[in-house]
Write a protein that holds these residues in place. Structure first.
Motif, PDB file in Angstrom:
ATOM      1  N   LEU A  75      19.818  84.072 -12.234  1.00  0.00           N
ATOM      2  CA  LEU A  75      19.482  83.074 -11.220  1.00  0.00           C
ATOM      3  C   LEU A  75      17.977  82.853 -11.123  1.00  0.00           C
ATOM      4  O   LEU A  75      17.514  81.731 -10.891  1.00  0.00           O
ATOM      5  N   LEU A  76      17.208  83.938 -11.282  1.00  0.00           N
ATOM      6  CA  LEU A  76      15.745  83.816 -11.255  1.00  0.00           C
ATOM      7  C   LEU A  76      15.253  82.972 -12.439  1.00  0.00           C
ATOM      8  O   LEU A  76      14.395  82.095 -12.275  1.00  0.00           O
ATOM      9  N   MET A 119      11.897  81.483   2.182  1.00  0.00           N
ATOM     10  CA  MET A 119      13.178  80.781   2.325  1.00  0.00           C
ATOM     11  C   MET A 119      13.775  80.439   0.963  1.00  0.00           C
ATOM     12  O   MET A 119      14.984  80.568   0.743  1.00  0.00           O
ATOM     13  N   LYS A 120      12.923  80.018   0.021  1.00  0.00           N
ATOM     14  CA  LYS A 120      13.396  79.684  -1.326  1.00  0.00           C
ATOM     15  C   LYS A 120      13.974  80.917  -2.021  1.00  0.00           C
ATOM     16  O   LYS A 120      15.062  80.873  -2.609  1.00  0.00           O
ATOM     17  N   ALA A 165      18.594  84.969  -3.531  1.00  0.00           N
ATOM     18  CA  ALA A 165      19.176  86.295  -3.304  1.00  0.00           C
ATOM     19  C   ALA A 165      20.528  86.193  -2.606  1.00  0.00           C
ATOM     20  O   ALA A 165      21.457  86.951  -2.919  1.00  0.00           O
ATOM     21  N   ASN A 166      20.654  85.272  -1.654  1.00  0.00           N
ATOM     22  CA  ASN A 166      21.942  85.070  -0.973  1.00  0.00           C
ATOM     23  C   ASN A 166      23.034  84.721  -1.971  1.00  0.00           C
ATOM     24  O   ASN A 166      24.163  85.217  -1.882  1.00  0.00           O
ATOM     25  N   HIS A 167      22.692  83.870  -2.911  1.00  0.00           N
ATOM     26  CA  HIS A 167      23.672  83.449  -3.926  1.00  0.00           C
ATOM     27  C   HIS A 167      24.058  84.629  -4.824  1.00  0.00           C
ATOM     28  O   HIS A 167      25.220  84.776  -5.211  1.00  0.00           O
ATOM     29  N   GLY A 174       7.025  89.343  -3.229  1.00  0.00           N
ATOM     30  CA  GLY A 174       8.467  89.180  -3.350  1.00  0.00           C
ATOM     31  C   GLY A 174       9.141  89.012  -2.007  1.00  0.00           C
ATOM     32  O   GLY A 174       8.490  88.845  -0.968  1.00  0.00           O
ATOM     33  N   LEU A 175      10.459  89.096  -1.999  1.00  0.00           N
ATOM     34  CA  LEU A 175      11.257  88.815  -0.814  1.00  0.00           C
ATOM     35  C   LEU A 175      10.890  89.709   0.369  1.00  0.00           C
ATOM     36  O   LEU A 175      10.934  89.287   1.524  1.00  0.00           O
TER      37      LEU A 175
END
Length: 514
Positions: free
Chosen positions: A294-295, A152-153, A158-160, A142-143
């Motif tokens: 979003l995921l 990066m993807k 997560a930023n959104h 994971g992140l």
């Protein structure tokens, strides 16, 4: 070819194979570590000697085991207790030194400017370190652990999910969850409440509602499985496996962890399936705008550059369930402890909250203007940082400061060592003094901002730090509106590292209604 000749050939092949394997083993376990140690020594970097196969893990585990047998005095000087090897070896070998996790060289950096240079470097120079197998099974790819294009993807998603506008929409769920906790407390007035246990439920509820669109009760199974996985990870943290042996032999912890991995995967897939069903039945706008939505959207995307796999989705859910609960629950507990001890600051924080909100529900804009609260939280994060170290891995030979670091070397930056460095913070570095943050972090650190890194720094800083701070402020503001609290005589000061730094015996406080 007769049978005797064939047997001779097979024996020769077996001998060659064993000789090659043994040579490779010695090269990795003896030659490389000794060569690396010699190279770093020539640059002035010392450290405890490399021990064959285990490195320094047995020494570290022994130090920690001895210290956590008994509680400590009520002091905020925690480095000697939670990371005794860092405390002892910086004094013995210097601010930067070399230690060994098995045959893996780890450069410990407590020099602020060197730490800043490393944390601010791009992924091509310093990537995320290769974590122990148990941690990799806990978080997956994971992140927290991924790197390169995949990182990066996932970071974009997560930023959104956690940008400022999304954060504002999450505050009502934080308020509603805190109100549920306070409702439980109304039957406990004048009695003892374990704040840490209460905050674990609260933060579980909040991350479930805001990121996954369900309640704590629906996510309870996930948290229970993760709790068991964290327990296994912690007790195996300093156990180095003999190379190759794990291919043929699994411990009971290995077997249980594999089973738990499958359980949590199935549980998360059920949550995903339910969300997709809701979307099909038009009970939701698409898959929803929270993190889970979003995921799923990325999973269903036809664009290969944006598309993620089912494994990616499961790993990110695990990561955010853990990160969203563990760190914030710990931060809330330690801040409550500090306010229960230093009641003058509790009174100041309450005064500020009442000035802004009175007895009305806190607002998003008002929460952002709580200056005294920010000072208190920063000081709590300084003394009781939930994440005790940040790690990186050298991608290629690189020069940092005056040091030339070989590829594959790992860098450990211990948070508490930087947060309590008397050269930066002054002689009162171990004291709770929120006023030091009155003019911001830069002034508090004499412009050495890399000396305050509770959420990391640079491109891989914690994506959810604004979410966590807003959550802590919201919960504390609502508590202070209704209660005055003091530390219970039953409190035992015993900070321990269990993924994050936690109070081993909880934080019991006595509630007094206002």
């Amino acid at each position: 070819m007769d049978m005797a000749t064939l047997i001779v050939y097979l024996l020769c092949f077996l001998c060659c194979f064993l000789l090659f394997s043994f040579s490779k083993f010695l090269y990795k376990e003896w030659w490389i570590p000794n060569r690396t140690q010699s190279r770093m020594n020539s640059q002035g970097i010392k450290g405890p000697s490399y021990r064959f196969i285990h490195g320094n893990t047995k020494e570290i585990a022994s130090m920690r085991k001895e210290l956590i047998k008994n509680p400590m005095e009520l002091s905020h000087h925690l480095l000697p207790r939670v990371q005794p090897h860092i405390y002892s070896w910086t004094k013995l070998y210097g601010v930067n030194f070399l230690l060994w996790y098995g045959p893996q060289a780890q450069l410990v950096v407590t020099e602020p400017e060197l730490a800043r240079e490393i944390l601010n470097s791009k992924e091509e120079t310093f990537c995320k370190a290769k974590f122990q197998e148990y941690i990799r099974k806990l978080f997956g790819d994971g992140l927290v652990l991924s790197k390169g294009e995949k990182w990066m993807k996932m970071r974009k998603i997560a930023n959104h999910a956690f940008h400022s506008e999304s954060l504002k929409s999450m505050v009502p769920a934080m308020i509603e969850s805190t109100e549920m906790m306070l409702q439980r407390w109304r039957n406990r007035e004048g009695k003892e409440v374990d704040a840490f246990q209460e905050f674990k439920v609260l933060t579980s509820e909040i991350i479930s509602r805001t990121a996954f669109g369900n309640s704590y009760l629906e996510g309870e199974k996930v948290f229970e499985i993760l709790k068991r996985m964290i327990s296994i990870t912690e007790r195996n943290h300093f156990k180095v496996k003999i190379p190759g042996l794990q291919m043929f032999f699994k411990t009971s912890d290995d077997v249980e962890l594999d089973k738990l991995q499958q359980e949590i995967r199935n549980t998360i897939l059920e949550i995903v399936k339910k969300r997709e069903e809701d979307a099909r039945m038009s009970r939701l706008d698409s898959y929803g705008n929270d993190f889970l939505g979003l995921l799923i959207k990325a999973y269903r995307d036809d664009d290969k550059k944006k598309k993620i796999t089912m494994d990616d989705m499961v790993d990110e859910c695990k990561t955010f369930y853990v990160a969203g609960q563990e760190t914030t629950a710990s931060s809330l507990a330690w801040t409550t402890l500090l306010l229960a001890i230093h009641t003058e600051w509790q009174d100041e924080a309450r005064k500020e909250v009442l000035q802004h909100f009175g007895q009305q529900t806190p607002t998003t804009d008002g929460i952002g203007r709580l200056k005294t609260m920010s000072m208190i939280i920063n000081e709590s994060l300084r003394l009781y940082a939930p994440i005790l170290q940040h790690s990186r891995r050298v991608q290629r030979e690189v020069k940092v400061g005056k040091l030339v670091l070989p590829p594959e070397m790992e860098i450990l930056i211990p948070t508490l060592a930087l947060h309590t460095d008397c050269r930066v913070w002054g002689e009162d570095a171990y004291l709770f003094r929120p006023a030091r943050f009155a003019e911001g972090v830069a002034k508090a650190t004499n412009n050495s901002i890399s000396s305050f890194i509770p959420f990391g720094m640079g491109p891989r800083n914690c994506i959810g730090f604004n979410f966590a701070i807003t959550e802590v402020k919201t919960a504390l503001a609502m508590i202070l509106q209704q209660y005055r609290f003091t530390l219970s005589p039953a409190y035992v000061h015993s900070p321990v590292l269990v993924l994050t730094m936690c109070p081993q015996h909880g934080v019991p406080v006595i509630l007094e209604a206002l």
